[in-house]
Write an enzyme that holds these catalytic residues in place. Structure first.
Site, PDB file in Angstrom:
ATOM      1  N   LYS A 181     -21.034 -33.887 -10.245  1.00 43.95           N
ATOM      2  CA  LYS A 181     -22.364 -34.492  -9.599  1.00 43.95           C
ATOM      3  C   LYS A 181     -22.134 -36.000  -9.379  1.00 43.95           C
ATOM      4  O   LYS A 181     -21.838 -36.581 -10.337  1.00 43.95           O
ATOM      5  CB  LYS A 181     -23.671 -34.085 -10.551  1.00 43.95           C
ATOM      6  CG  LYS A 181     -24.993 -34.334  -9.903  1.00 43.95           C
ATOM      7  CD  LYS A 181     -26.115 -33.609 -10.540  1.00 43.95           C
ATOM      8  CE  LYS A 181     -27.698 -34.271  -9.956  1.00 43.95           C
ATOM      9  NZ  LYS A 181     -28.471 -33.533 -10.771  1.00 43.95           N
ATOM     10  N   SER A 201     -31.816 -30.771  -8.683  1.00 45.35           N
ATOM     11  CA  SER A 201     -31.125 -31.565  -7.666  1.00 45.35           C
ATOM     12  C   SER A 201     -29.533 -31.420  -7.603  1.00 45.35           C
ATOM     13  O   SER A 201     -28.859 -31.880  -6.901  1.00 45.35           O
ATOM     14  CB  SER A 201     -31.455 -33.126  -8.275  1.00 45.35           C
ATOM     15  OG  SER A 201     -30.821 -33.202  -9.688  1.00 45.35           O
ATOM     16  N   SER A 217     -32.687 -29.226 -13.101  1.00 46.70           N
ATOM     17  CA  SER A 217     -31.560 -29.498 -12.131  1.00 46.70           C
ATOM     18  C   SER A 217     -30.283 -28.459 -12.159  1.00 46.70           C
ATOM     19  O   SER A 217     -29.535 -28.765 -11.211  1.00 46.70           O
ATOM     20  CB  SER A 217     -31.383 -30.960 -11.996  1.00 46.70           C
ATOM     21  OG  SER A 217     -32.393 -31.531 -11.094  1.00 46.70           O
TER      22      SER A 217
HETATM   23  N1  GLN Z   1     -36.777 -30.906  -9.535  1.00 44.02           N
HETATM   24  C1  GLN Z   1     -37.206 -31.746 -10.756  1.00 44.02           C
HETATM   25  C2  GLN Z   1     -37.407 -33.073 -10.325  1.00 44.02           C
HETATM   26  O1  GLN Z   1     -37.530 -33.438  -9.188  1.00 44.02           O
HETATM   27  C3  GLN Z   1     -35.940 -31.720 -11.603  1.00 44.02           C
HETATM   28  C4  GLN Z   1     -34.683 -32.917 -11.495  1.00 44.02           C
HETATM   29  C5  GLN Z   1     -33.784 -32.824 -12.494  1.00 44.02           C
HETATM   30  O2  GLN Z   1     -33.849 -32.200 -13.203  1.00 44.02           O
HETATM   31  N2  GLN Z   1     -33.078 -33.801 -12.253  1.00 44.02           N
HETATM   32  O3  GLN Z   1     -37.618 -34.256 -10.968  1.00 44.02           O
END
Ligand code: GLN
Length: 478
Positions: A78, A153, A177
């Site tokens: 990532k 994400s 994420s």
């Molecule tokens: N969707 C969550 C957020 O927007 C989780 C993001 C993540 O785990 N990096 O914060």
């Protein structure tokens, strides 16, 4: 879709028996990346470098040298994880063309054991989002249906494994994420306990929540990668001292499972997902496991607590992207203040800006106690209640996500609050610091996959993986 290789074991057998060479293997994945370009999972591919690593492994194999525990593991990382000499942008224009000056501990350890890094993967900007649409480099698409999002994400990471562009991928999980995209893309997503893997070289979003996790086809690969990446690190004092070993003998039988009626009866939960989880619990009960409904009074506080605390941490962590230290600088600034302001305004996307402002607000002198301090207290209650439940029950079972993958640009998800609610079941594990996994067990009548989530007590990844393995072999025979 039938994959050519669905585990590292298969890959290594093929390499050892001479059925394929590592060069051929890497070429296969590079071809897959090329073929699936439209999904926009990879932001950059290290073709020449990966092929030369492959040659090195072929040499080691033919001269009977130790090729490393993970030889032949093709990995995508990532774009929030540093790899020296390679760009890392957090899918943000503000870091466009920024090159890592060191390698993340997790990546260094994988490479030292023979893993081959194929490239960096698209994601939501600074890992903020649940759909991988908040990337400065265009959205990622779900391979099961390219009109749908892959989740986020770590959307690029999930799709890369889903469409067999690499065998495994690294993601990061601050609030779901790794698990949410795993659920949307039919792969295994493991979020280890907070502190299990060093965060050195992971671009910080919310430092007391962030952890590197894996997206794989099977639990065995997740476990083998965890073994290599886990352990103490002088560059991250929150990384725990203990190392973690694959325990072949671990065949932990779950005795007691907890589920939350508040979760199962939540109005946002898709009825088919609800009944799949109910059926799952019944099947488990039929095998002699106790299954109990448990009161969890904090469900509605979970998402607000998460967003107050993570935006506060993000506003502090992202202050360093000022147009001076890293990456992008606005062309049209007159003085230092306008340079900061314009650089940040021009190069930071809408969602990240929203969170920096929200975080700055909750940390401001006049509002600190009402929001930040209060949210810290609620986090403590959530963590203690979670730990209490997990001291009595082996695992907490929930759906991973309330819905299946939604369409790109979906109107209802344009509203940030609805998007935040996509994290309702995943943020608990990060608020409490416990490990959690999403298992790809189900398909919806709408054609999209979805997963089930298990959480266990802190640092009990062994039990989580062992029980997960049993479930996968019983419910999803290879
Ligand atoms: N969707 C969550 C957020 O927007 C989780 C993001 C993540 O785990 N990096 O914060």
């Amino acid at each position: 879709m039938q994959k050519k290789y669905s585990s590292l074991q298969q890959v290594q057998e093929a390499l050892r028996s001479g059925q394929t060479s590592c060069r051929e293997l890497v070429s296969y994945y590079l071809g897959q990346i090329q073929e699936n370009k439209a999904l926009n999972a990879f932001l950059e591919v290290y073709s020449a470098e990966a092929l030369s690593y492959a040659d090195e492994i072929d040499r080691k194999l033919s001269s009977k040298q130790d090729p490393g525990k993970l030889f032949g593991l093709t990995v995508g990382i990532k774009d929030v994880i540093c790899y020296k000499g390679h760009r890392v942008t957090a899918a943000s224009k503000i870091l466009e063309n920024f090159e890592s000056t060191f390698t993340a501990t997790a990546v260094e350890r994988l490479v030292a054991e023979g893993a081959i890094i194929l490239g960096r993967l698209n994601c939501d900007e600074f890992a903020m989002g649940s759909s991988s649409e908040n990337s400065a480099f265009g959205p990622v698409r779900n391979a099961a249906d390219p009109s749908k999002v892959p989740g986020g994400s770590s959307g690029g990471s999930a799709v890369a494994v889903q469409a067999e562009m690499c065998l495994a991928a690294l993601g990061s999980d601050t609030g779901g994420s790794v698990r949410q995209p795993a659920s949307f893309c039919n792969v295994v997503g493991l979020k280890p306990a907070y502190g299990r893997i060093s965060r050195h070289g992971l671009i910080a979003y919310a430092s007391s929540f962030d952890i590197i996790g894996t997206l794989t086809n099977c639990l065995e690969d997740a476990s083998r990668m965890l073994e290599v990446m886990a352990g103490p690190d002088e560059f991250d004092s929150t990384a725990i001292q203990e190392s973690w070993k694959v325990n072949e003998a671990a065949s932990e039988r779950a005795k007691k499972l907890a589920y939350f009626p508040a979760v199962m009866n939540h109005k946002g939960l898709d009825p088919e997902i609800k009944s799949a989880v109910q059926d799952f619990l019944q099947q488990q009960e039929a095998t002699g496991i106790e299954v109990h409904p448990v009161e969890f009074p904090y469900l509605e506080y979970m998402v607000p607590t998460y967003y107050v605390l993570t935006t506060a941490e993000a506003s502090s962590n992202l202050a360093r992207y000022d147009g001076v230290h890293f990456g992008f600088r606005s062309e049209d600034s007159r003085d230092i203040e306008s340079m900061y302001r314009k650089s940040r305004t021009e190069a930071i996307g809408e969602e990240v800006r929203r969170r920096i402002m929200l975080g700055t607000f909750v940390l401001s002198a006049g509002h600190y106690d009402a929001y930040f301090t209060k949210a810290q207290k609620v986090r403590r209650l959530i963590a203690e209640k979670t730990a209490d439940i997990l001291s009595e029950y082996d695992f907490i079972v929930t759906p991973t996500t309330p819905t299946t993958a939604f369409p790109l640009d979906a109107g209802e998800y344009r509203d940030p609050i609805s998007m935040y609610l996509a994290d309702i079941y995943t943020v608990q594990a990060n608020l409490a610091g416990v490990p959690a996994i999403s298992l790809p067990l189900f398909h919806h009548s709408n054609g999209m996959p979805f997963g089930i989530q298990l959480m266990s007590s802190k640092f009990e990844e062994h039990r989580l993986l062992a029980y997960g393995q049993q479930i996968m072999s019983n419910l999803r025979p290879a």
